[in-house]
Write an enzyme that holds these catalytic residues in place. Structure first.
Site, PDB file in Angstrom:
ATOM      1  N   LYS A  30      -6.007  23.922  10.743  1.00  0.00           N
ATOM      2  CA  LYS A  30      -5.480  22.732  11.427  1.00  0.00           C
ATOM      3  C   LYS A  30      -4.916  23.183  12.755  1.00  0.00           C
ATOM      4  CE  LYS A  30      -5.015  18.300  10.332  1.00  0.00           C
ATOM      5  NZ  LYS A  30      -5.886  17.562   9.398  1.00  0.00           N
TER       6      LYS A  30
HETATM    7  P1  NAD Z   1      -5.394   7.757  14.327  1.00  0.00           P
HETATM    8  O1  NAD Z   1      -4.673   8.379  15.463  1.00  0.00           O
HETATM    9  O2  NAD Z   1      -6.788   7.262  14.542  1.00  0.00           O
HETATM   10  O3  NAD Z   1      -4.537   6.534  13.726  1.00  0.00           O
HETATM   11  C1  NAD Z   1      -3.217   6.663  13.312  1.00  0.00           C
HETATM   12  C2  NAD Z   1      -2.635   5.259  13.106  1.00  0.00           C
HETATM   13  O4  NAD Z   1      -1.327   5.378  12.533  1.00  0.00           O
HETATM   14  C3  NAD Z   1      -2.465   4.469  14.398  1.00  0.00           C
HETATM   15  O5  NAD Z   1      -2.811   3.127  14.137  1.00  0.00           O
HETATM   16  C4  NAD Z   1      -0.979   4.593  14.684  1.00  0.00           C
HETATM   17  O6  NAD Z   1      -0.482   3.498  15.462  1.00  0.00           O
HETATM   18  C5  NAD Z   1      -0.431   4.545  13.272  1.00  0.00           C
HETATM   19  N1  NAD Z   1       0.935   5.051  13.136  1.00  0.00           N
HETATM   20  C6  NAD Z   1       1.507   6.144  13.692  1.00  0.00           C
HETATM   21  N2  NAD Z   1       2.793   6.222  13.307  1.00  0.00           N
HETATM   22  C7  NAD Z   1       3.016   5.167  12.486  1.00  0.00           C
HETATM   23  C8  NAD Z   1       4.146   4.695  11.759  1.00  0.00           C
HETATM   24  N3  NAD Z   1       5.306   5.343  11.806  1.00  0.00           N
HETATM   25  N4  NAD Z   1       4.009   3.579  11.009  1.00  0.00           N
HETATM   26  C9  NAD Z   1       2.834   2.930  10.948  1.00  0.00           C
HETATM   27  N5  NAD Z   1       1.740   3.325  11.610  1.00  0.00           N
HETATM   28  C10 NAD Z   1       1.837   4.427  12.356  1.00  0.00           C
HETATM   29  O7  NAD Z   1      -5.367   8.850  13.155  1.00  0.00           O
HETATM   30  P2  NAD Z   1      -6.300   8.922  11.865  1.00  0.00           P
HETATM   31  O8  NAD Z   1      -7.434   9.841  12.161  1.00  0.00           O
HETATM   32  O9  NAD Z   1      -6.548   7.536  11.348  1.00  0.00           O
HETATM   33  O10 NAD Z   1      -5.364   9.729  10.864  1.00  0.00           O
HETATM   34  C11 NAD Z   1      -4.370   9.083  10.071  1.00  0.00           C
HETATM   35  C12 NAD Z   1      -3.907  10.038   8.989  1.00  0.00           C
HETATM   36  O11 NAD Z   1      -4.999  10.369   8.142  1.00  0.00           O
HETATM   37  C13 NAD Z   1      -3.371  11.377   9.491  1.00  0.00           C
HETATM   38  O12 NAD Z   1      -2.321  11.764   8.639  1.00  0.00           O
HETATM   39  C14 NAD Z   1      -4.535  12.305   9.336  1.00  0.00           C
HETATM   40  O13 NAD Z   1      -4.118  13.657   9.185  1.00  0.00           O
HETATM   41  C15 NAD Z   1      -5.156  11.772   8.069  1.00  0.00           C
HETATM   42  N6  NAD Z   1      -6.578  12.067   7.903  1.00  0.00           N
HETATM   43  C16 NAD Z   1      -7.479  11.758   8.879  1.00  0.00           C
HETATM   44  C17 NAD Z   1      -8.823  12.018   8.671  1.00  0.00           C
HETATM   45  C18 NAD Z   1      -9.870  11.648   9.688  1.00  0.00           C
HETATM   46  O14 NAD Z   1     -11.071  11.850   9.406  1.00  0.00           O
HETATM   47  N7  NAD Z   1      -9.525  11.081  10.833  1.00  0.00           N
HETATM   48  C19 NAD Z   1      -9.246  12.608   7.475  1.00  0.00           C
HETATM   49  C20 NAD Z   1      -8.301  12.883   6.481  1.00  0.00           C
HETATM   50  C21 NAD Z   1      -6.968  12.593   6.713  1.00  0.00           C
END
Ligand code: NAD
Length: 421
Positions: free
Chosen positions: A111
């Site tokens: 990461k």
């Molecule tokens: P992203 O940046 O596309 O979206 C994140 C979202 O969370 C945004 O809508 C943001 O406004 C919102 N957010 C941030 N802080 C917040 C809060 N305090 N309350 C409510 N909403 C909040 O990111 P993503 O890729 O969707 O990732 C989201 C989570 O999923 C992360 O923890 C990431 O590690 C995990 N994840 C992502 C993937 C992937 O393929 N993108 C895979 C596995 C896990």
């Protein structure tokens, strides 16, 4: 406004190590192997200057951490976020090792990220930051070594700049050096929606297995980004009703179901939920404790802790984010019979299709969307069934089962390779 969630009381790494320690105890792992697996293998911290549009320079800090590479090259996302830290990168790298193992991918875990607020940067500043950061960490990343992917605050465009920067250094194109790229440069069909798709496949099957009818189930989704927004759509397509969502600006609630198309349109125009008038406004804490059938925390770590676990009313929690439920909350929720679909299984769809993308790039032979999605389904269903069968056989929660399967595989690979020299 979103109300404040209490800051985590322990470091992210210590939480990840606590989960690992419990698994190592249950498996009776020997002390030497335990000592190797509970630490990260390699970490690189970089401080680098970026020229801003006004001609000034700012120094940014970034990280890349590899936890374990016994089963293959390291794999894991890059996060651009103001609260990113080395401790977070270490913990998230460890989760990636277990995630790749539980779904059977030949990868280790990594990461990384940069401490920054990407929304406060112009496109050209973001590009310069990405290219310089890529150059700094090019010491340890690459198609056979460590393959980055999108995470919070990064997406296909950032991956394209990374691929181009590494290719410029090499003097030829190296598409397999990063995944989550646009399809125009070797990205895979189905990658963008893969995490949400995998989550919805596993969640629907797990609910059916426990006699909970997915059709008509009420859902709350925290976060409306690459994971949350896709989950909202696909769970709706599976017959559920999304009654609450949130982003970093606000939470929204509508008992009869939200107009997801309007929310997507708002996001595409660059708006935030605080600007939306078509639903009731709720706080972040309130979203997590709504009376719903399914809660999908898809934003950040440590959202459900001992401070709010006893107020959570969902029957099922599907962990879209990594580690949104901490180990204290896990105990409370398990006692209350809440079904938790653990992150390392339920949100693994992204890394599964990242693996498919890497394979397609190396072979220079690309699959149609239908083939990607059906292979994803096969991996997710098989992995869920293995985790579910072990949970039933040993009378343990799905998280413990997923950890036992994952740690066993990584321990076996580490042990059979031996300790060099
Ligand atoms: P992203 O940046 O596309 O979206 C994140 C979202 O969370 C945004 O809508 C943001 O406004 C919102 N957010 C941030 N802080 C917040 C809060 N305090 N309350 C409510 N909403 C909040 O990111 P993503 O890729 O969707 O990732 C989201 C989570 O999923 C992360 O923890 C990431 O590690 C995990 N994840 C992502 C993937 C992937 O393929 N993108 C895979 C596995 C896990």
């Amino acid at each position: 406004m979103v109300s404040a969630v209490p800051a985590p009381e322990r470091s992210a790494l210590s939480i990840a190590q606590r989960q690992f320690d419990a698994t190592a105890d249950a498996l009776g792992l020997d002390d030497a192997l335990r000592a190797v697996l509970r630490e990260v293998k390699r970490e690189l911290v970089v401080h680098f200057p970026v020229e801003m549009d006004d001609g000034s320079f700012r120094v940014f800090t970034g990280f890349r951490v590899q936890h374990n590479i016994a089963r293959g090259p390291a794999k894991g996302g890059l996060r651009f976020h103001p609260a990113m830290s080395l401790d977070d990168a270490r913990a998230l790298a460890m989760y990636m090792t277990w995630k790749a193992a539980v779904v059977g991918l030949p990868f280790g875990g990594a990461k990384g990220g940069v401490v920054c607020e990407p929304r406060a940067l112009s496109v050209s500043e973001l590009e310069r930051l990405t290219r310089r950061f890529t150059t700094e960490i090019s010491l340890i990343i690459g198609q056979d070594r460590d393959i980055p992917a999108p995470d919070l605050g990064t997406g296909p465009q950032v991956m394209a700049w990374i691929m181009d920067t590494l290719s410029m250094h090499a003097g030829f194109s190296v598409p397999a050096s990063v995944t989550g790229k646009p399809t125009a440069i070797g990205g895979s069909e189905g990658r963008y929606a893969a995490t949400g798709r995998g989550l919805s496949i596993v969640t629907v099957q797990a609910m059916r297995d426990r006699g909970i009818d997915p059709s008509g189930a009420r859902v709350a989704v925290q976060g409306f980004g690459k994971v949350g927004a896709v989950c909202a759509d696909l769970l709706t397509a599976a017959g559920m009703t999304v009654i609450a969502v949130s982003d970093s600006s606000a939470g929204l609630h509508r008992g009869a179901g939200l107009d997801l198309a309007a929310l997507h349109a708002l996001k595409e125009e660059g708006g935030s939920f605080a600007d939306y008038g078509g639903a009731d406004r709720i706080g972040n804490d309130e979203l997590l404790t709504l009376d719903v059938d399914l809660l999908v925390p898809a934003a950040l770590e440590a959202q459900i802790t001992r401070h709010n676990a006893d107020q959570v009313r969902a029957r099922v929690i599907a962990e879209g984010a990594n580690a949104p439920v901490d180990p204290d909350a896990d105990l409370v929720l398990n006692d209350r019979g809440v079904l938790i679909l653990p992150d390392i299984l339920v949100n693994a769809g992204g890394v599964v299709v990242s693996y498919f993308e890497w394979v397609q790039d190396i072979q220079a032979y690309f699959w149609a969307a239908g083939e990607v999605n059906s292979r994803l389904r096969e991996v997710m269903v098989r992995s869920y069934e293995q985790v579910n069968a072990r949970a039933t056989a040993e009378g343990i929660p799905l998280r413990d089962s997923a950890y036992r399967i994952a740690v066993e595989k990584v321990a076996e690979a580490t042990e059979v390779r031996g300790i060099y020299p």
